[in-house]
Design a protein around this motif. Structure first.
Motif, short mmCIF file in Angstrom:
data_model
loop_
_atom_site.label_atom_id
_atom_site.label_comp_id
_atom_site.label_asym_id
_atom_site.label_seq_id
_atom_site.Cartn_x
_atom_site.Cartn_y
_atom_site.Cartn_z
N THR A 173 0.89 -1.17 0.00
CA THR A 173 0.00 0.00 0.00
C THR A 173 0.93 1.22 0.00
O THR A 173 2.12 1.10 -0.25
N GLU A 174 0.39 2.38 0.31
CA GLU A 174 1.23 3.58 0.36
C GLU A 174 1.99 3.70 1.69
O GLU A 174 2.74 4.65 1.91
N ILE A 175 1.81 2.72 2.61
CA ILE A 175 2.40 2.78 3.94
C ILE A 175 3.58 1.83 4.07
O ILE A 175 3.49 0.65 3.68
N LEU A 176 4.69 2.33 4.62
CA LEU A 176 5.81 1.47 5.01
C LEU A 176 6.01 1.56 6.51
O LEU A 176 5.82 2.63 7.11
N LYS A 177 6.39 0.44 7.11
CA LYS A 177 6.72 0.39 8.52
C LYS A 177 8.24 0.36 8.67
O LYS A 177 8.93 -0.36 7.96
N LEU A 178 8.77 1.18 9.58
CA LEU A 178 10.19 1.20 9.89
C LEU A 178 10.40 0.53 11.23
O LEU A 178 9.65 0.80 12.19
N ARG A 179 11.40 -0.33 11.34
CA ARG A 179 11.70 -0.99 12.60
C ARG A 179 13.19 -0.86 12.89
O ARG A 179 14.01 -0.91 11.98
N GLY A 180 13.53 -0.70 14.17
CA GLY A 180 14.93 -0.60 14.57
C GLY A 180 15.42 0.82 14.70
O GLY A 180 16.63 1.06 14.75
N LEU A 181 14.50 1.79 14.77
CA LEU A 181 14.90 3.19 14.90
C LEU A 181 15.58 3.46 16.24
O LEU A 181 15.21 2.85 17.26
N PRO A 182 16.55 4.38 16.28
CA PRO A 182 17.05 4.85 17.58
C PRO A 182 15.90 5.47 18.37
O PRO A 182 14.99 6.06 17.79
N PHE A 183 15.93 5.36 19.69
CA PHE A 183 14.86 5.94 20.50
C PHE A 183 14.80 7.45 20.32
O PHE A 183 13.75 8.06 20.49
N SER A 184 15.94 8.04 19.98
CA SER A 184 16.00 9.50 19.84
C SER A 184 15.64 9.97 18.43
O SER A 184 15.70 11.17 18.14
N ALA A 185 15.26 9.06 17.56
CA ALA A 185 14.99 9.41 16.16
C ALA A 185 13.86 10.44 16.08
O ALA A 185 12.84 10.35 16.77
N THR A 186 14.03 11.41 15.20
CA THR A 186 13.04 12.47 15.01
C THR A 186 12.43 12.36 13.61
O THR A 186 12.96 11.68 12.73
N LYS A 187 11.34 13.09 13.40
CA LYS A 187 10.73 13.12 12.08
C LYS A 187 11.70 13.71 11.06
O LYS A 187 11.72 13.29 9.90
N THR A 188 12.48 14.69 11.48
CA THR A 188 13.46 15.30 10.57
C THR A 188 14.46 14.27 10.08
O THR A 188 14.82 14.24 8.89
N GLN A 189 14.93 13.40 10.98
CA GLN A 189 15.87 12.36 10.57
C GLN A 189 15.23 11.38 9.59
O GLN A 189 15.88 10.91 8.65
N ILE A 190 13.97 11.07 9.81
CA ILE A 190 13.27 10.16 8.90
C ILE A 190 13.06 10.82 7.54
O ILE A 190 13.19 10.19 6.50
N LEU A 191 12.75 12.14 7.55
CA LEU A 191 12.64 12.87 6.30
C LEU A 191 13.96 12.83 5.53
O LEU A 191 13.98 12.63 4.31
N ASP A 192 15.07 13.01 6.24
CA ASP A 192 16.38 12.95 5.60
C ASP A 192 16.67 11.55 5.05
O ASP A 192 17.25 11.40 3.98
N PHE A 193 16.25 10.53 5.80
CA PHE A 193 16.45 9.14 5.39
C PHE A 193 15.77 8.88 4.04
O PHE A 193 16.31 8.19 3.17
N PHE A 194 14.56 9.44 3.88
CA PHE A 194 13.80 9.29 2.63
C PHE A 194 13.88 10.59 1.81
O PHE A 194 12.88 11.03 1.22
N GLY A 195 15.05 11.19 1.78
CA GLY A 195 15.21 12.51 1.20
C GLY A 195 14.74 12.66 -0.23
O GLY A 195 14.36 13.75 -0.66
#
Length: 258
Positions: A173-195
Motif C-alpha cells: 500500500t502507500e504505507i511502510l513500517k520502519l523498525r529498529g529506529l534509535p529511540f532518539s529518532a526524530t521526524k526530521t531524521q526520517i525525512l532525511d532518510f527518505f530525502g
C-alpha cells in the motif's frame, strides 16, 4: 477490551529505555534474570538479588491474532510490568504465539489470570512455560536474524541462515513500517532518510508505547503504493548507528500504533 492505557514498563526502574520486541542484546544486558555469552544462542540464568530466583517470570501466549503487534500485548497486560516480549515467527511468518517476561514472579501470576480473555475477536491462551522454552525461542530469533545489534554496529546483517521473505513479492500500500529506529529518532531524521521521496512531517508517525516512550518503530505514508515500493531501496540502510528494516504495512496498522 485490553484494560486501561497506563504505563506498563519501566516502573521497576531497571528497564527504562528498553526497546521491546526488537533486538535481544539490550534485553540480555539489562535483564537481571539473564546473561548472554559471546557465542550466539547461548543463554544462561544470572543472579537476582544475590542469588538466582527459582521462579522465572515468563508466560507463553497462544491464539494471538495474526496481525498482532507489540502494542496489543502491552494493552492486554495493562497494569503489569513487561520486561521483554517475543513474537514467535516461523519461516518469516508470525505463528500466533508469544513469550512475555515480567518484572517478577508475582507479575507472571497476575498475567496467568488473563487466560482466555479476548484480543479482538479471538481469545488468548496464557499459560506457564519453562524458562528454557523462552531461551530457545530467543536463540532461534537470533539465529534467524543472523546477528546481534552490537556485534555489527549498524552494518547491514549478513545473509540469513534460513530462507527470508522476498519483500518485493509482498502486497504494497502507500504505507511502510520502519523498525529498529534509535529511540532518539526524530521526524526530521526520517525525512532525511527518505530525502528523495518528497515526504512531509505529516506523513510520518513515530510509534510510542502507552507510557509515551518510543517503540523503535514508525509508519511513513508515501504518495502511492508504487512510491512506497520504490522506497524499499532504503531497507537496511542506517540512521545513526542503527540499520533500519522496512516492511510494507497498512493504514490500519499505523492507526493501531497511535
Amino acid at each position: 477490551m485490553y484494560g486501561s492505557r497506563e504505563a506498563m514498563l519501566g516502573s521497576g526502574g531497571f528497564m527504562d529505555g528498553y526497546e521491546v520486541g526488537s533486538k535481544r542484546q539490550r534485553m540480555m544486558e539489562s535483564n537481571p534474570y539473564l546473561t548472554v555469552s559471546s557465542s550466539a544462542g547461548s543463554f544462561q540464568p544470572s543472579s537476582y538479588g544475590g542469588g538466582f530466583h527459582p521462579t522465572f517470570p515468563v508466560v507463553r501466549l497462544r491464539g494471538l491474532p495474526f496481525n498482532c503487534a507489540d502494542i496489543d500485548i502491552f494493552k492486554f497486560f495493562a497494569g503489569l510490568d513487561i520486561v521483554d516480549l517475543l513474537l514467535v515467527n516461523k519461516n518469516g511468518h508470525f505463528s500466533g504465539e508469544a513469550f512475555v517476561v515480567f518484572a517478577g514472579p508475582m507479575q507472571a501470576e497476575f498475567a496467568l489470570q488473563r487466560d482466555h480473555l479476548n484480543m479482538g475477536h479471538r481469545y488468548v491462551e496464557v499459560f506457564r512455560c519453562k524458562k528454557q522454552d523462552y531461551y530457545n525461542a530467543v536463540a532461534a530469533e537470533v539465529n534467524y536474524e543472523g546477528m546481534y545489534e552490537n556485534d555489527y554496529r549498524g552494518s547491514p546483517p549478513p545473509p540469513r541462515a534460513k530462507k527470508s521473505v522476498d519483500k518485493s513479492q509482498l502486497e504494497y500500500t502507500e504505507i511502510l513500517k520502519l523498525r529498529g529506529l534509535p529511540f532518539s529518532a526524530t521526524k526530521t531524521q526520517i525525512l532525511d532518510f527518505f530525502g528523495d521521496f518528497g515526504l512531509t512531517e505529516n506523513s510520518i508517525h513515530i510509534a510510542c508505547r502507552p507510557d509515551g516512550k518510543p517503540t523503535g518503530e514508525a509508519f511513513v505514508e508515501f504518495a502511492s503504493a508504487v512510491e512506497a515500493k520504490k522506497a524499499m531501496c532504503k531497507d537496511k540502510m542506517t540512521i545513526g548507528s542503527r540499520y533500519i528494516e522496512l516492511f510494507p504495512s497498512t493504514a490500519d496498522d499505523a492507526r493501531r500504533a497511535r
